[in-house]
Design a protein around this motif. Structure first.
Motif, short mmCIF file in Angstrom:
data_model
loop_
_atom_site.label_atom_id
_atom_site.label_comp_id
_atom_site.label_asym_id
_atom_site.label_seq_id
_atom_site.Cartn_x
_atom_site.Cartn_y
_atom_site.Cartn_z
N ASN A 180 0.82 -1.21 0.00
CA ASN A 180 0.00 0.00 0.00
C ASN A 180 0.85 1.26 0.00
N LYS A 181 2.08 1.13 0.51
CA LYS A 181 3.02 2.27 0.46
C LYS A 181 3.89 2.20 -0.78
N LYS A 182 3.54 1.31 -1.71
CA LYS A 182 4.29 1.08 -2.96
C LYS A 182 5.72 0.61 -2.71
N GLU A 183 5.87 -0.23 -1.69
CA GLU A 183 7.18 -0.83 -1.41
C GLU A 183 7.00 -2.34 -1.36
N ARG A 184 8.11 -3.07 -1.40
CA ARG A 184 8.02 -4.51 -1.29
C ARG A 184 9.03 -5.03 -0.28
N ALA A 185 8.73 -6.23 0.25
CA ALA A 185 9.57 -6.79 1.32
C ALA A 185 11.02 -6.95 0.89
N ASP A 186 11.26 -7.25 -0.38
CA ASP A 186 12.65 -7.44 -0.82
C ASP A 186 13.25 -6.17 -1.44
N GLY A 187 12.56 -5.05 -1.27
CA GLY A 187 13.14 -3.78 -1.70
C GLY A 187 12.95 -3.46 -3.17
N ARG A 188 12.20 -4.31 -3.91
CA ARG A 188 12.00 -4.02 -5.32
C ARG A 188 10.90 -2.98 -5.50
N ALA A 189 10.87 -2.37 -6.71
CA ALA A 189 9.74 -1.53 -7.07
C ALA A 189 8.59 -2.47 -7.47
N LEU A 190 7.37 -1.93 -7.53
CA LEU A 190 6.22 -2.79 -7.82
C LEU A 190 6.31 -3.41 -9.22
N ASP A 191 6.99 -2.72 -10.13
CA ASP A 191 7.04 -3.24 -11.50
C ASP A 191 8.46 -3.69 -11.86
N GLU A 192 9.12 -4.34 -10.91
CA GLU A 192 10.50 -4.75 -11.14
C GLU A 192 10.63 -6.27 -11.04
N PHE A 193 11.44 -6.84 -11.94
CA PHE A 193 11.72 -8.28 -11.87
C PHE A 193 12.81 -8.54 -10.85
N ARG A 194 12.86 -9.78 -10.35
CA ARG A 194 14.02 -10.17 -9.56
C ARG A 194 15.18 -10.38 -10.53
N LYS A 195 16.34 -10.73 -9.95
CA LYS A 195 17.52 -10.92 -10.78
C LYS A 195 17.31 -12.12 -11.71
N ILE A 196 17.63 -11.91 -12.99
CA ILE A 196 17.41 -12.97 -13.97
C ILE A 196 18.75 -13.57 -14.37
N PHE A 197 18.78 -14.91 -14.41
CA PHE A 197 19.99 -15.59 -14.85
C PHE A 197 19.57 -16.65 -15.86
N ILE A 198 20.21 -16.65 -17.04
CA ILE A 198 19.87 -17.64 -18.06
C ILE A 198 21.15 -18.36 -18.48
N GLU A 199 21.03 -19.68 -18.62
CA GLU A 199 22.16 -20.48 -19.09
C GLU A 199 21.59 -21.49 -20.07
N THR A 200 22.27 -21.70 -21.21
CA THR A 200 21.74 -22.66 -22.18
C THR A 200 22.74 -23.78 -22.40
N GLY A 201 22.24 -24.85 -23.02
CA GLY A 201 23.10 -26.00 -23.32
C GLY A 201 23.53 -26.75 -22.08
N VAL A 202 22.68 -26.81 -21.06
CA VAL A 202 23.09 -27.44 -19.80
C VAL A 202 22.90 -28.96 -19.82
N ILE A 203 22.05 -29.47 -20.71
CA ILE A 203 21.85 -30.92 -20.78
C ILE A 203 22.43 -31.41 -22.10
N THR A 204 23.49 -32.18 -22.03
CA THR A 204 24.14 -32.59 -23.28
C THR A 204 23.32 -33.63 -24.04
N LYS A 205 22.51 -34.42 -23.31
CA LYS A 205 21.72 -35.46 -23.96
C LYS A 205 20.50 -34.89 -24.69
N ALA A 206 20.14 -33.65 -24.40
CA ALA A 206 18.97 -33.07 -25.05
C ALA A 206 19.43 -32.20 -26.22
N GLU A 207 18.55 -32.06 -27.22
CA GLU A 207 18.91 -31.25 -28.39
C GLU A 207 18.93 -29.76 -28.05
N GLY A 208 18.18 -29.38 -27.03
CA GLY A 208 18.21 -27.99 -26.58
C GLY A 208 17.84 -27.94 -25.12
#
Lengths: 226, 269
Positions: B17-45
């Protein structure tokens, strides 16, 4: 013969010492060798070696004070989640006299309580109680969760750490042995306290923590007061 | 669903209601994003995505099979999700539950309806042989907002996928594993999920926030701003303004997700 130093990080199965030492908590003995059973820090007291795990779960012990959350109401008891693999129960007789009616009028699901572990039996049924100073229901404030094995670090020697945080932030802080911390005070200060408690949780295994916590506290408070 | 302590519930609502969040983010903010590809060698993707403490793994396995009779010239995508019991105390082993089915259907819809994957190009012999793509989602850590993380991971895994080329020689399908080709991806679609708490629409709800929300809205959108999927959840209702506001925020946030995605795995041309 000892193979590790105090405060070394060890992994499960690592041999800590041979012969003339005693196995303590978090260790096991195999053919005169003392091995670690956790990922954690070695602690050597006299001739006893123990390992303090970096991450742990709370195992209830008689006499501990814990913070629990009501998850269940039955005919004559409340069921509580005490942040542990074992759930606790609070008998209605702890609150009422002979008459046991309307348990939900006293504590309802979702309420957070400060309790004492009265008894733990062989099958780890945890009996909780409310008789004691400061025990009861919390109103307002925030909850912070930390690793139970780091609770002694948060409290410090004779409460030095926790008293410093209490003084500087002017918040009421209650620490349960189960790693749940309740903080209440000015909303901005609650945030500062939360931040610092989480910092202690992250850095509990490093030395010189008290000084760093003091610096961080001063800095954060300065920022709040602007 | 877990029971949320009254104290935590009150605290989150007061903050929002005060436009704050417990983890300090803004209301329209994502958390930290981490992407990694090719992690399973047996799969084609494959791809592993972390969104704050939510973590999941996506693998793509192709197989040759028969097309559906009504779409004889189109490949098939099959999405499945697995909520591993180690990801959360509320996940149980056994057949997929409501949440698992909803997750795979929402992801499937976002991929399918955006037409990002040209299914006609996955046809080998019309009416008899097409590629089947199995998209398998494995949830490793659950800390709220599986939808956005799952769509992001699926898109990254699709970009990572390389199919063997199929040739027809004397009525037989010969697979050339030496020269694998990327999938016929022609667009991208990503998802933003909102939780309505109090009167506010907040982006990327964490686990605590997800447990106390009154309504949830997921919007799948292509980079050009067209909406390709939507899913409403929760018991409460949303007003027209809530939805329009959510769409506005989504439009602003899709480029950020695209940037994270392109940084790790650019679209093959």
């Amino acid at each position: 013969m000892i193979l590790v130093k105090d405060k070394d990080i060890v992994v499960p199965g690592e041999v800590l010492a041979k012969n003339d030492y005693y196995p303590g908590r978090g260790t096991f003995k195999e053919d005169n060798k003392i091995c670690s059973s956790h990922v954690g820090l070695v602690s050597i007291r006299n001739k006893q070696i123990s390992v303090i795990p970096l991450v742990s779960k709370y195992i209830p012990k008689r006499g501990d004070v814990v913070i629990g959350e009501i998850t269940d109401i039955r005919f004559s008891m409340w069921g509580l989640d005490i942040n542990s693999p074992y759930s606790g129960f609070l008998p209605a007789s702890e609150v009422f006299g002979k008459e046991k009616r309307g348990l939900e009028n006293i504590f309802n699901i979702g309420d957070v309580l400060f309790l004492k572990v009265v008894d733990v039996d062989e099958v780890k049924k945890v009996k909780l109680g409310l008789k004691g100073r400061g025990l009861g229901k919390f109103k307002g404030g925030v909850l912070v969760y930390i690793t139970p094995s780091k609770v002694p670090r948060l409290i410090g020697k004779r409460g030095s750490m926790i008293n410093m945080i209490k003084e500087k932030t002017r918040c009421d802080i209650v620490v349960g042995q189960n790693g749940v911390v309740w903080v209440k005070g000015d909303p901005e200060m609650e945030k500062v306290a939360r931040e610092v408690i989480l910092m202690i949780d992250r850095e509990a295994h490093t030395s010189g923590l008290t000084d760093r916590v003091r610096d961080t506290l001063t800095e954060l408070i300065k920022k709040v007061k602007g | 669903m877990d029971i949320v302590p009254e104290i935590i519930r009150e605290n989150i609502i007061n903050l929002i209601n005060k436009k704050e969040r417990a983890d300090g983010r803004a209301l329209d903010e994502f958390r930290k994003i981490f992407i990694e590809t090719g992690v399973i060698t047996k799969a084609e993707g494959s791809a592993r995505v972390k969104l704050g403490n939510t973590q999941l793994l996506v693998g793509i396995k192709p197989q040759i099979g028969e097309p559906f009779p009504d779409t004889p010239n189109m490949g098939i995508i099959i999405t499945n999700s697995e909520l591993l019991p180690m990801a959360s105390p509320t996940f149980e082993p056994g057949p997929p539950d409501e949440r698992s089915i909803e997750l795979s259907r929402v992801v499937d819809r976002c991929i399918r309806e955006s037409n990002m994957l040209n299914l006609e190009k996955l046809c080998i012999v019309e009416g008899s042989s097409v590629w089947l793509l199995f998209i398998d989602l494995h949830i490793i850590d659950y800390d709220g907002n599986l939808f956005d993380a799952a769509v992001l991971a699926t898109v990254a895994a699709l970009r990572d996928t390389k199919l063997p080329t199929a040739k027809i020689e004397e009525d037989e399908i010969i697979l050339d594993y030496e020269n694998p080709q990327p999938l016929p991806l022609e667009d991208t679609a990503l998802m933003c999920t909102f939780a309505k708490i109090g009167d506010q629409m907040i982006l990327d709800p964490s686990l605590d926030e997800e447990e106390i929300l009154t309504a949830r809205l997921s919007i799948g959108m292509r980079p050009d701003g067209t909406i390709c999927a939507m899913q409403k959840g929760g018991e409460g209702s949303l007003t027209k303004d809530d939805i329009l506001k959510a769409i506005d925020i989504t439009k602003g946030r899709i480029p950020q997700l695209m940037e994270e995605l392109d940084k790790t795995i650019p679209q093959a041309r």
